[in-house]
Write a protein that holds these residues in place. Structure first.
Motif, mmCIF file in Angstrom:
data_model
loop_
_atom_site.group_PDB
_atom_site.id
_atom_site.type_symbol
_atom_site.label_atom_id
_atom_site.label_comp_id
_atom_site.label_asym_id
_atom_site.label_seq_id
_atom_site.Cartn_x
_atom_site.Cartn_y
_atom_site.Cartn_z
ATOM 1 N N GLY A 1 0.802 -1.216 0.000
ATOM 2 C CA GLY A 1 0.000 0.000 0.000
ATOM 3 C C GLY A 1 0.836 1.269 0.000
ATOM 4 O O GLY A 1 1.985 1.270 0.460
ATOM 5 N N LEU A 2 0.271 2.328 -0.546
ATOM 6 C CA LEU A 2 0.903 3.657 -0.509
ATOM 7 C C LEU A 2 -0.088 4.632 0.099
ATOM 8 O O LEU A 2 -1.280 4.608 -0.242
ATOM 9 N N ILE A 3 0.395 5.458 1.020
ATOM 10 C CA ILE A 3 -0.467 6.499 1.598
ATOM 11 C C ILE A 3 0.322 7.797 1.757
ATOM 12 O O ILE A 3 1.558 7.774 1.781
ATOM 13 N N ASN A 4 -0.404 8.914 1.895
ATOM 14 C CA ASN A 4 0.232 10.177 2.269
ATOM 15 C C ASN A 4 0.389 10.163 3.777
ATOM 16 O O ASN A 4 -0.591 9.997 4.496
ATOM 17 N N ASP A 5 1.605 10.334 4.260
ATOM 18 C CA ASP A 5 1.850 10.293 5.694
ATOM 19 C C ASP A 5 2.171 11.692 6.198
ATOM 20 O O ASP A 5 3.134 12.319 5.754
ATOM 21 N N ARG A 6 1.341 12.177 7.135
ATOM 22 C CA ARG A 6 1.522 13.549 7.608
ATOM 23 C C ARG A 6 2.801 13.735 8.395
ATOM 24 O O ARG A 6 3.454 14.766 8.305
ATOM 25 N N ASN A 7 3.139 12.737 9.213
ATOM 26 C CA ASN A 7 4.325 12.900 10.070
ATOM 27 C C ASN A 7 5.592 13.078 9.262
ATOM 28 O O ASN A 7 6.397 13.957 9.549
ATOM 29 N N SER A 8 5.771 12.246 8.256
ATOM 30 C CA SER A 8 7.001 12.342 7.466
ATOM 31 C C SER A 8 6.819 13.279 6.272
ATOM 32 O O SER A 8 7.763 13.522 5.518
ATOM 33 N N LYS A 9 5.616 13.807 6.104
ATOM 34 C CA LYS A 9 5.292 14.687 4.969
ATOM 35 C C LYS A 9 5.712 14.048 3.651
ATOM 36 O O LYS A 9 6.248 14.707 2.746
ATOM 37 N N SER A 10 5.534 12.757 3.570
ATOM 38 C CA SER A 10 5.958 12.013 2.395
ATOM 39 C C SER A 10 4.957 10.910 2.092
ATOM 40 O O SER A 10 4.099 10.606 2.918
ATOM 41 N N VAL A 11 5.135 10.317 0.935
ATOM 42 C CA VAL A 11 4.380 9.112 0.642
ATOM 43 C C VAL A 11 5.095 7.962 1.355
ATOM 44 O O VAL A 11 6.323 7.891 1.345
ATOM 45 N N VAL A 12 4.331 7.106 1.985
ATOM 46 C CA VAL A 12 4.919 5.965 2.678
ATOM 47 C C VAL A 12 4.450 4.677 2.000
ATOM 48 O O VAL A 12 3.268 4.518 1.697
ATOM 49 N N LEU A 13 5.425 3.798 1.746
ATOM 50 C CA LEU A 13 5.132 2.471 1.196
ATOM 51 C C LEU A 13 5.002 1.504 2.368
ATOM 52 O O LEU A 13 5.874 1.472 3.244
ATOM 53 N N MET A 14 3.920 0.742 2.385
ATOM 54 C CA MET A 14 3.746 -0.258 3.443
ATOM 55 C C MET A 14 3.617 -1.631 2.802
ATOM 56 O O MET A 14 2.889 -1.790 1.813
ATOM 57 N N VAL A 15 4.324 -2.600 3.364
ATOM 58 C CA VAL A 15 4.191 -3.968 2.856
ATOM 59 C C VAL A 15 4.031 -4.920 4.033
ATOM 60 O O VAL A 15 4.514 -4.646 5.137
ATOM 61 N N SER A 16 3.344 -6.031 3.780
ATOM 62 C CA SER A 16 3.170 -7.019 4.842
ATOM 63 C C SER A 16 2.941 -8.398 4.246
ATOM 64 O O SER A 16 2.356 -8.541 3.172
ATOM 65 N N LYS A 17 3.419 -9.398 4.993
ATOM 66 C CA LYS A 17 3.129 -10.786 4.607
ATOM 67 C C LYS A 17 1.705 -11.165 4.997
ATOM 68 O O LYS A 17 1.216 -12.205 4.603
ATOM 69 N N GLU A 18 1.074 -10.306 5.803
ATOM 70 C CA GLU A 18 -0.307 -10.571 6.247
ATOM 71 C C GLU A 18 -1.276 -9.964 5.237
ATOM 72 O O GLU A 18 -1.992 -9.015 5.553
ATOM 73 N N GLY A 19 -1.289 -10.488 4.032
ATOM 74 C CA GLY A 19 -2.165 -9.929 3.001
ATOM 75 C C GLY A 19 -3.515 -10.607 2.989
ATOM 76 O O GLY A 19 -3.701 -11.656 3.600
ATOM 77 N N GLY A 20 -4.455 -9.975 2.288
ATOM 78 C CA GLY A 20 -5.781 -10.581 2.118
ATOM 79 C C GLY A 20 -6.748 -10.152 3.196
ATOM 80 O O GLY A 20 -7.908 -9.938 2.919
ATOM 81 N N VAL A 21 -6.269 -9.998 4.421
ATOM 82 C CA VAL A 21 -7.168 -9.579 5.509
ATOM 83 C C VAL A 21 -7.179 -8.060 5.592
ATOM 84 O O VAL A 21 -6.380 -7.386 4.951
ATOM 85 N N GLU A 22 -8.093 -7.519 6.404
ATOM 86 C CA GLU A 22 -8.149 -6.062 6.534
ATOM 87 C C GLU A 22 -6.899 -5.553 7.233
ATOM 88 O O GLU A 22 -6.589 -5.958 8.349
#
Ligand code: GDP
Ligand code: MN
Length: 381
Positions: free
Chosen positions: A103-124
């Motif tokens: 996932g990619l989101i706008n992150d306010r703290n770092s004032k940047s786009v943050v890439l998030m990855v996880s092996k826990e896919g499929g679930v919320e």
């Protein structure tokens, strides 16, 4: 602005992010035709602007034409989180060895786009973030440099050991980032990104949101807009000069000023209530505006009480009170309305409301508590 999964997939395809092919269908007949064309195991998925469709029964595999028709019949017309399903995506089902989250989101703290990855896919992913946040890996992307291939590989190594899959996943991440930036996106999720038994990495679900304030320069994205009922209300409200956001609670709020609206919602929460919306009607006592705002609030079936919180500055409380009385004489509703007026001419304002069916309150906390109490009374009936 939100788009449907099938639209996100169109954008993915344009950016050469691999997906399992699919087609959007509006009728059971189209589902059957699409099954005939694919002639293999298909997955049929509700297209609505909410997550957790799988859990709600809105995602079904079908191996035969009959099963596809049955699934189409069940899903088309069902409701997911209060939204009616009007179309489904029918896609060639992927064989899945394992599911991942990207996932990619706008992150306010770092004032940047943050890439998030996880092996826990499929679930919320919200559940993973709450219960096992250590299983989500985050990478802050430098806005000047963009997502560099080495950084994408570093993220992909959190998911895969084999360099071949690392390369495929990193490639997907770089493309997704490019798409995200190019379209003024505020959220892009591939959940799940899957590994197939023949070791291909594929996106089998896609979710994207966009910055409304950037739509003027994103014509192609704007053309994808398909609004559901709730969003229609927000757009209508905007055209009347209100800012309105629907929420899940049962206390409708009508407030002049965005800051006061936030404070009002906080106050309701503080006393254990839940606001049904954010609504800033702006600085005016125009009865027409109050009527429109009131209609907007009571059209939400969840609203069991309304709290009007007005701070009179240039707007005088006696004018507002007159506006409220005039407005209520034109609206048919049993929903109780608590009014708190303070500021310029507040005494005169409250005097005008005396004897009316409004519940007056002097302070914000009194108003919030009263509104909550009234919702509970309604419950007891
Ligand atoms: P969501 O629940 O709204 O996020 O919908 P998804 O598209 O993510 O689907 C939910 C789940 O259904 C996935 O996590 C998969 O386990 C399963 N699923 C979705 N598409 C496929 C597919 O093509 N093949 C298989 N075998 N399972 C799928
Ligand atoms: Mn998903």
């Amino acid at each position: 602005m939100k788009i449907h999964e099938y639209q996100a997939r169109e954008l993915f395809t344009k950016y050469k992010i691999p997906v399992n092919t699919g087609r959007v269908c509006y009728t059971v007949e189209e589902v059957a035709e699409t099954f005939d064309e694919f002639n293999q195991l298909v997955v049929i998925k509700a297209q609505v602007h909410v997550g957790g469709r799988g859990k709600a029964g809105g995602v079904k595999l079908a191996a035969t034409r009959e099963k596809a028709i049955e699934a189409g019949r069940n899903i088309l017309g069902m409701e997911i989180k209060g939204i009616k399903v009007e179309k489904v995506l029918v896609a060639r089902a992927a064989d899945i060895e394992k599911e991942y989250y990207v996932g990619l989101i706008n992150d306010r703290n770092s004032k940047s786009v943050v890439l998030m990855v996880s092996k826990e896919g499929g679930v919320e992913i919200e559940e993973v973030a709450k219960n096992t946040p250590e299983l989500i890996h985050k990478f802050v992307i430098d806005p000047q440099l963009g997502l560099q291939p080495y950084q994408a590989r570093e993220a992909a190594f959190k998911l895969f050991d084999d360099i071949k899959q690392v390369r495929q996943a990193a490639d997907i991440m770089v493309k997704l980032y490019q798409l995200y930036v190019d379209t003024d996106s505020t959220l892009a999720e591939v959940n799940p990104m899957v590994l197939t038994p023949d070791k291909q990495v594929l996106a089998i679900d896609g979710k994207m949101n966009f910055d409304d304030n950037a739509l003027y320069r994103q014509k192609e994205i704007e053309e994808m807009r398909e609004v559901d009922e709730d969003e229609m209300k927000e757009i209508e409200a905007k055209s009347k000069g209100f800012s309105y956001v629907k929420l899940d609670g049962n206390i409708g709020c009508m407030v002049n000023g965005a800051g006061l609206a936030m404070a009002t919602m906080d106050m309701i929460n503080l006393y254990g209530g839940e606001p049904a919306n954010f609504l800033d009607i702006g600085g005016s006592s125009n009865p027409q505006k109050v009527i429109e705002a009131m209609n907007l609030l009571v059209s939400d079936k969840n609203v069991k009480a309304v709290m009007i919180n007005i701070f009179g500055g240039i707007t005088r409380c006696d004018d507002v009170a007159k506006g409220l009385i005039e407005a209520m004489s034109q609206i048919e509703t049993d929903v109780p309305v608590v009014v708190r007026l303070t500021g310029t001419n507040e005494v005169e304002g409250r005097e005008i409301l005396k004897g009316s069916k409004f519940y007056p309150a002097e302070t914000m906390s009194e108003a919030a508590r009263k509104a909550i109490e009234l919702t509970q009374k309604v419950h007891a009936d």
